[in-house]
Design a protein around this motif. Structure first.
Motif: not given
Length: 334
Positions: A125, A151, A155, A202, A206, A209
């Motif tokens: 991240y 995006t 998230f 992951i 996500l 980040s």
């Protein structure tokens, strides 16, 4: 430099002392009885309850128990009496109320799992979020900038238990593209360790980040508007030198602060992540200990979390001097 470390060490000691006292007070103010919890509600006689109370030293005052706990960390202590007497060597963090297993063994077993989740996800991240933010700032207003912002917002609004469950359902159970989450020591099987940790990496990568992308974009835009950046451009420096040698270095400094605090806090236990992916790390262990009123485990994990946060802040302050030479440790009253 020496003055800085002395002040930090004293602050760390005071912080850990305050946290340990607070945890003890909250534990003894709770309505549950650990001895009754261990004995069970069915077929628990008064004699059995009394025996458990004495073996766990629950019949002593909270102040006496606290002093005994802190003494055990430095010199060790004896826990219980008779057939349940245990010699707990320093650093003694107590024993599990249910299994009489030393808490330091529990920490030694769960800490590598939490470390693996947090540090692996942090690499993702920080790198992904910071890179996207910097590129978005350079290409501000472009299609890439808008897609990255959308995006990131998506998230940032997602919870770990939802995204983690979705990743497990689609990529582990349905398609089999990713291996099941599990912990394997990296010293035993490095690629097996990476495979077992990839799904929580992951998911955490996500979600976290997103905030790094938005923050680094804002910092980069602000930095690009500074006078010294305009001066560098006026002197004829190339765009690569302006962005990476001057702007990036200044914009990264506050991001290091956030990353240090995030990593330090998460090392105290990423409970929801570990529960979602069924990984028995410190966070999941702490949740079980809170439910069962298992004070030694709660105390140990809380203290470890506090130590991580204090150390991460010290490391961040040291990195400031490396990233920005204008920062001097111990100056400006720090």
């Amino acid at each position: 430099m020496l003055r800085f470390f002395v002040k930090r060490a004293l602050l760390a000691v005071l912080t850990l002392f305050a946290i340990s006292v607070t945890v003890f007070v909250l534990f003894f103010m709770g309505p549950a009885d650990p001895a009754a919890t261990m004995c069970g509600t069915k077929a628990c006689t008064a004699a059995q309850h009394e025996q458990i109370t004495k073996s766990l030293e629950l019949d002593k005052s909270p102040a006496t128990q606290y002093a005994s706990y802190m003494r055990g960390i430095f010199v060790g202590r004896e826990i219980g009496s008779g057939s349940t007497k245990i010699e707990c060597d320093a650093p003694c963090l107590g024993v599990n109320f249910r299994s009489y297993e030393p808490v330091k063994d529990i920490i030694a077993r769960t800490l590598p799992i939490t470390f693996s989740i947090v540090l692996g996800a942090a690499v993702l991240y920080v790198l992904i979020g910071t890179s996207l933010g910097m590129i978005s700032a350079i290409w501000r207003g472009s299609i890439f900038d808008r897609l990255a912002a959308g995006t990131a917002l998506t998230f940032a609004s997602t919870q770990i238990f939802f995204l983690g469950s979705l990743i497990l359902l689609v990529f582990v159970y349905k398609t089999g593209w990713l291996p099941r989450p599990q912990y394997i020591s990296p010293f035993t099987d490095f690629f097996g360790w990476m495979g077992g940790m990839i799904t929580p990496w992951i998911a955490l990568g996500l979600i976290n980040s997103a905030s790094y992308s938005r923050f680094s974009r804002a910092q980069m835009i602000e930095t690009l508007g500074e006078d010294y950046i305009r001066t560098a451009r006026a002197k004829g420096l190339g765009m690569r030198a302006v962005y990476f040698r001057h702007a990036l270095r200044a914009a990264v400094t506050p991001i290091v602060t956030i990353a240090g605090i995030d990593i330090g806090g998460q090392l105290g236990g990423v409970a929801i992540t570990e529960t979602t992916f069924s990984l028995p790390g410190m966070g999941k262990t702490a949740l079980g200990a809170v439910v069962s009123q298992n004070l030694p485990i709660v105390m140990a994990i809380v203290l470890f979390g506090a130590v991580f946060i204090v150390l991460s802040n010290v490391i961040v302050d040291m990195l400031y001097a490396v990233i920005d030479p204008r920062v001097k440790l111990g100056s400006s009253g720090r």
